[in-house]
Design an enzyme around this catalytic site. Structure first.
Site, mmCIF file in Angstrom:
data_model
loop_
_atom_site.group_PDB
_atom_site.id
_atom_site.type_symbol
_atom_site.label_atom_id
_atom_site.label_comp_id
_atom_site.label_asym_id
_atom_site.label_seq_id
_atom_site.Cartn_x
_atom_site.Cartn_y
_atom_site.Cartn_z
ATOM 1 N N GLY A 79 12.641 68.271 11.013
ATOM 2 C CA GLY A 79 11.263 68.501 10.569
ATOM 3 C C GLY A 79 11.185 69.504 9.427
ATOM 4 O O GLY A 79 11.989 70.435 9.334
ATOM 5 N N ARG A 143 15.916 62.578 10.611
ATOM 6 C CA ARG A 143 16.219 63.014 11.976
ATOM 7 C C ARG A 143 17.491 62.393 12.560
ATOM 8 O O ARG A 143 17.771 62.566 13.742
ATOM 9 C CB ARG A 143 15.019 62.718 12.888
ATOM 10 C CG ARG A 143 13.811 63.576 12.547
ATOM 11 C CD ARG A 143 12.696 63.461 13.576
ATOM 12 N NE ARG A 143 11.577 64.301 13.187
ATOM 13 C CZ ARG A 143 11.477 65.601 13.449
ATOM 14 N NH1 ARG A 143 12.432 66.227 14.122
ATOM 15 N NH2 ARG A 143 10.422 66.294 13.043
ATOM 16 N N ASP A 174 19.669 72.100 17.181
ATOM 17 C CA ASP A 174 20.536 70.934 17.358
ATOM 18 C C ASP A 174 21.387 70.673 16.113
ATOM 19 O O ASP A 174 22.583 70.412 16.219
ATOM 20 C CB ASP A 174 19.683 69.684 17.634
ATOM 21 C CG ASP A 174 19.290 69.600 19.105
ATOM 22 O OD1 ASP A 174 19.795 70.422 19.905
ATOM 23 O OD2 ASP A 174 18.471 68.731 19.437
ATOM 24 N N LYS A 200 16.711 76.917 10.437
ATOM 25 C CA LYS A 200 15.376 76.471 10.080
ATOM 26 C C LYS A 200 14.643 75.990 11.321
ATOM 27 O O LYS A 200 15.229 75.293 12.136
ATOM 28 C CB LYS A 200 15.480 75.309 9.097
ATOM 29 C CG LYS A 200 14.181 74.597 8.822
ATOM 30 C CD LYS A 200 14.307 73.068 8.941
ATOM 31 C CE LYS A 200 14.522 72.610 10.357
ATOM 32 N NZ LYS A 200 14.351 71.176 10.572
ATOM 33 N N THR A 201 13.430 76.307 11.523
ATOM 34 C CA THR A 201 12.496 75.641 12.426
ATOM 35 C C THR A 201 11.229 76.462 12.511
ATOM 36 O O THR A 201 11.267 77.656 12.769
ATOM 37 C CB THR A 201 13.016 75.402 13.860
ATOM 38 O OG1 THR A 201 11.889 75.149 14.686
ATOM 39 C CG2 THR A 201 13.728 76.591 14.436
ATOM 40 N N ASP A 203 9.150 76.154 14.785
ATOM 41 C CA ASP A 203 8.858 76.413 16.200
ATOM 42 C C ASP A 203 9.295 77.805 16.639
ATOM 43 O O ASP A 203 8.864 78.300 17.672
ATOM 44 C CB ASP A 203 9.572 75.383 17.090
ATOM 45 C CG ASP A 203 8.951 74.009 16.959
ATOM 46 O OD1 ASP A 203 7.881 73.906 16.351
ATOM 47 O OD2 ASP A 203 9.546 73.052 17.477
ATOM 48 N N GLY A 249 4.881 73.122 18.901
ATOM 49 C CA GLY A 249 5.740 73.888 19.790
ATOM 50 C C GLY A 249 5.958 73.157 21.097
ATOM 51 O O GLY A 249 5.299 73.456 22.080
ATOM 52 N N GLU A 309 1.712 72.660 22.215
ATOM 53 C CA GLU A 309 1.903 71.211 22.312
ATOM 54 C C GLU A 309 2.662 70.783 23.570
ATOM 55 O O GLU A 309 2.366 69.751 24.163
ATOM 56 C CB GLU A 309 2.705 70.789 21.067
ATOM 57 C CG GLU A 309 2.776 69.341 20.783
ATOM 58 C CD GLU A 309 3.691 69.074 19.582
ATOM 59 O OE1 GLU A 309 4.336 70.025 19.084
ATOM 60 O OE2 GLU A 309 3.773 67.925 19.148
ATOM 61 N N TYR A 422 1.050 69.069 10.947
ATOM 62 C CA TYR A 422 1.374 68.709 9.562
ATOM 63 C C TYR A 422 0.717 69.641 8.552
ATOM 64 O O TYR A 422 1.166 69.743 7.422
ATOM 65 C CB TYR A 422 0.937 67.271 9.278
ATOM 66 C CG TYR A 422 1.702 66.271 10.103
ATOM 67 C CD1 TYR A 422 3.014 65.961 9.771
ATOM 68 C CD2 TYR A 422 1.145 65.678 11.224
ATOM 69 C CE1 TYR A 422 3.749 65.072 10.537
ATOM 70 C CE2 TYR A 422 1.877 64.789 11.989
ATOM 71 C CZ TYR A 422 3.170 64.485 11.652
ATOM 72 O OH TYR A 422 3.909 63.627 12.408
#
Lengths: 551, 551
Positions: A79, A143, A174, A200-201, A203, A249, A309, A422
């Site tokens: 993402g 992905r 991951d 990176k993320t 979340d 999240g 989420e 988004y």
């Protein structure tokens, strides 16, 4: 490329670098490391990349020397997160500083570009348009999971063809786990290719003692906080709605928590707390109704509720229901075929164990339908599609009616729903994320030049001025433990959930009753790039609090 | 009041004023005016306030004189719009400049506070916290229509009690129409109370030759454009979704058009064009499918579609259907009672005329259900609740499947939905809106001091530097014509729809084919307050284009 006024001005921004990365670097090698848990198993799986030392870069007094030229490849995985373009800009500038002949190749649309040999050379001219911008559109992302030897071998072919000596993988937990596996694989076969990961993320769940935050979290939370603040102003002006705001999240509630600290809503649910307290859906609904009815006593029929989420999957009873639904719908598929939707729902209810049947029956009809009818390609309930915000508001509405009948509540309840995801994943990075990512990229170039593999680019001490940030590398295996994934034990980077003993959550927990009963909304406003430092350069409250700073 | 970092810094901002309002003002009185249409009828309805002259303020060389003190009341009417707090700040500062003894009272929660005598005095200390902020929470707003003599008389009591000589009503076209009626009423009975209107609405439909823009439009559009831009970056990075974005604007598409000019989406629907071309729902769906299938030929299965909230009511055939549904559901209520939802839908279909039945049948089931089952208190279809964004995307998805079967399309279609309204209505005003509203408020004080009533505060020449803005007053009756409302002819301010011959629409129309077939996204980014003027002070593109400027 036609650009907006802000794009034009912002493209000139020169990210601030840690002192150690401003010129020639000297590497300081620390002691050997161990993984956070399961040391024996991890060591066995990573014989060549286990136990490596932490490294740190320092300012070198040596004159700059030109190294032999080399080529590097880069992949954006998963993402989007604000700052990805600056990782690539920093990496590019770092490589060019080492040797003007160095080349950088970008693999297109994520790991699949690597596997399928779709790539482009990233030139100064091309990168120019992407400096300090959000998005991953510079080379695209994807992905595809990079995890099989066939993929590793296919990728190796193009690396050899392009004479690439190191691959930088920008991704979440991951992807970084897979980067470690790939590093080990190439080391083992003597492929002569180094692999470096970049954290990176948005979340925020990829963090630990050495990775203080993953990039993009700061920016995304600030965008969400901006619009939540705007909604709260509206809420407090019109005084007639409850706004239920779902936030990204799925596996951790860092975003909801950070936004709560930034905006002080009336309620913020934290999945990790729900799990720790084994709360039922009913208990959550009752808590919301308690807050709403207490506010109604003051004449306040308005408020805001933030919802992570992933909440539903953290409610143990909902998890049980979903699990039984997955079984029932697989086993009894034939019996259910051809029925009208409402007949199907009634029939499913009868097939469930009594406690699950009761919970299923208590759900709003369209949520029950969603749980039973919208299945993914494996026939499983698509938890990510559940509209948790309307699930909760409808159950609250029903419960409030009952309370009204019982004389326990006399307010008005009307809800509005929002889901923000988004809206923030591709925002232009804040000064913090722009600087942080540029440093991570530059630092990755220095790790490559030091001959390292299986490392994550690490820039720490982030609550201090950027010139005092500490740059270096952390062996990825050091952050790993063994966890069950899809039925198998696998070496993975530990996911960082919200720590209920940590300062961010503790601060929230100590204030939330006041936020619930009063109206203490904060309005953070839009991200600013040009104003005073306290507005433009402040990192996330989560980061500040975790590092014992005031926030 | 605890404040965010931006709130703290931004509260110090001193809005820029037109030269004429920087000191003592001199009034310049223009010739008598006529209403835009139906002159005889309007004149009859407004015998005391018809035909008044346009007035303009000029810099006075006279020394400042202290006028006799007086009190003023202010009402915020209708939906929130960024800048309302600055109208009140400007009004307050203007009154205090005229005489330190002047007082300003705010009526609470809109016109109802006026009718029911709920108010507060607005002091320097209280106002301080609201300067340059969004929202209407300073005194709250409400949607009560101020239109009956009983309400006028009830309000007059409190005006007399508080010794108020003028009432300022900050509102949209309806509220300003009512302000004119109230001005006439008070003048007629010799109440000795002046009424001044201030043009507010983020929808942008209150504008004409004298009111160049209503306040809040600039800010709201910039917030929406920020998040649309972010979504477009994401769209162009992931390359796998079509994002359907519904935007505010029930009676006009100015917001959608402005956001399209700011962000260059692949498609933007304009209600006024749909009406002018008498487009059917099918034609709209076919246009979308054409764009999507052409993009698919290039391998692009992603894009963005902007949709104005009011679209459905501008599609003539949908309007017919809704109208017949309203009749059928009222007349045949008994026959439909007690039926299961799906039986009810089938039965309703049989009750409709063939063309409406066909359209009804073509709608996605949940939309048909929404049209038939969710009624307002008068039993009418609630058009505002229709999820136009999912209506369109589902019909598009169905049509694309048919095209696939026919070999006319071979792409992948997956949609995401967004609706932005509350996210922008209460944002902190841009520099433009902060300056404009502060000037409108200051200007209202000068209109009051000039003894005028039935005027709208007008600040013009807005595409020039703020010091060159022209401040003055426009008789509200001048903007009126007679229109049918709820079955009766009423004097109202003409609503400004998107002008299909105007430069904003023309610019859009001349570029949209390129935007549809290429990927020309612009990313405006968040509103900036402190940076270079081209980023911080630029007014909306609609305003620039309407005034023959480049944009």
């Amino acid at each position: 490329m036609k650009k907006s006024a802000l794009q034009r001005v912002r493209s000139e921004y020169q990210p601030k670098l840690p002192k150690a990365l401003q010129g020639t670097v000297k590497i300081k090698i620390g002691p050997a490391t161990e993984s956070v848990a399961d040391q024996e198993e991890i060591k066995k799986l990573f014989p060549h990349t286990y136990g490596l030392p932490i490294v740190e870069f320092e300012v070198s007094k040596e004159p700059e020397t030109v190294e032999a030229p080399f080529n590097v490849g880069v992949i954006l995985s998963g993402g989007q997160a604000p700052g990805g373009h600056n990782v690539i800009s920093g990496l590019f500038d770092g490589l060019k500083r080492l040797n003007k002949e160095n080349r950088l190749y970008g693999f297109l649309m994520g790991p699949s570009g690597f596997i399928n040999h779709e790539y482009m050379e990233l030139t100064a001219d091309y990168i120019k348009d992407y400096r300090n911008t959000g998005g991953f559109d510079i080379i695209g992302s994807g992905r595809t999971k990079l995890e099989t030897p066939e993929q590793f071998e296919s990728g190796l072919k193009i690396l050899k063809e392009l004479n690439i000596k190191a691959l930088v993988i920008i991704g979440g937990d991951d992807s970084n786990t897979n980067a470690a596996v790939l590093a080990e694989y190439y080391k083992n076969i003597g492929a002569g290719v180094q692999v470096i990961g970049v954290p990176k993320t948005i979340d925020g769940d990829l963090k630990n003692q050495w990775i203080e935050t993953s990039f993009g979290f700061d920016t995304a939370c600030k965008v969400y906080s901006e619009v939540i603040g705007n909604i709260q102003r509206d809420c407090n002006s019109a005084k007639k709605y409850y706004h239920f705001v779902k936030l990204m999240g799925r596996s951790a509630s860092h975003i909801a928590l950070e936004c709560a600290l930034e905006t002080q809503p009336n309620v913020c649910l934290i999945s990790e707390e729900v799990l720790a307290k084994k709360m039922t859906l009913d208990e959550i609904v009752n808590y919301l109704c308690f807050v709403i009815s207490e506010r109604a006593k003051k004449g306040w029929n308005f408020g805001t509720v933030l919802i992570p989420e992933g909440l539903v999957e953290f409610i143990p009873s909902m998890k049980d229901l979903i699990s039984e639904l997955n079984d029932v719908l697989a086993v009894k598929a034939e019996e259910l075929e051809g029925l009208q939707p409402h007949e199907k729902l009634d029939k499913i209810e009868k097939m469930l164990t009594p406690s699950n049947a009761a919970l299923y029956k208590s759900l709003p009809r369209h949520i029950a339908r969603q749980l039973s009818l919208d299945r993914d390609s494996h026939g499983n309930v698509q938890v990510s599609l559940i509209e948790t915000e309307s699930l909760l508001s409808e159950m609250v509405s029903k419960r409030l009616s009952e309370m009204k009948d019982a004389g326990e509540y006399s307010g008005k309840f009307s809800a509005q729903h929002h889901f923000f995801g988004y809206e923030g994943r591709c925002a232009d990075p804040t000064n913090f994320d722009a600087d942080y990512t540029y440093a991570l990229g530059m630092n990755a170039a220095m790790l490559i030049n030091s001959g390292l593999t299986g490392y994550m680019s690490s820039v720490r001490n982030l609550t201090e001025k950027s010139e005092d940030w500490i740059a270096g590398g952390i062996p990825i295996t050091m952050m790993m433990n063994m966890e069950k994934r899809h039925g198998h034990m696998k070496p993975v980077i530990q996911k960082a959930l919200v720590n209920l003993d940590g300062r961010p959550y503790q601060k929230f927990a100590s204030q939330r009753d006041t936020w619930a009963m009063e109206t203490c909304y904060l309005y953070p406003g839009p991200i600013q790039y040009f104003g005073p430092a306290e507005v433009c350069d402040r990192p996330s409250m989560t980061l500040l609090l975790e590092h014992d700073k005031d926030a």
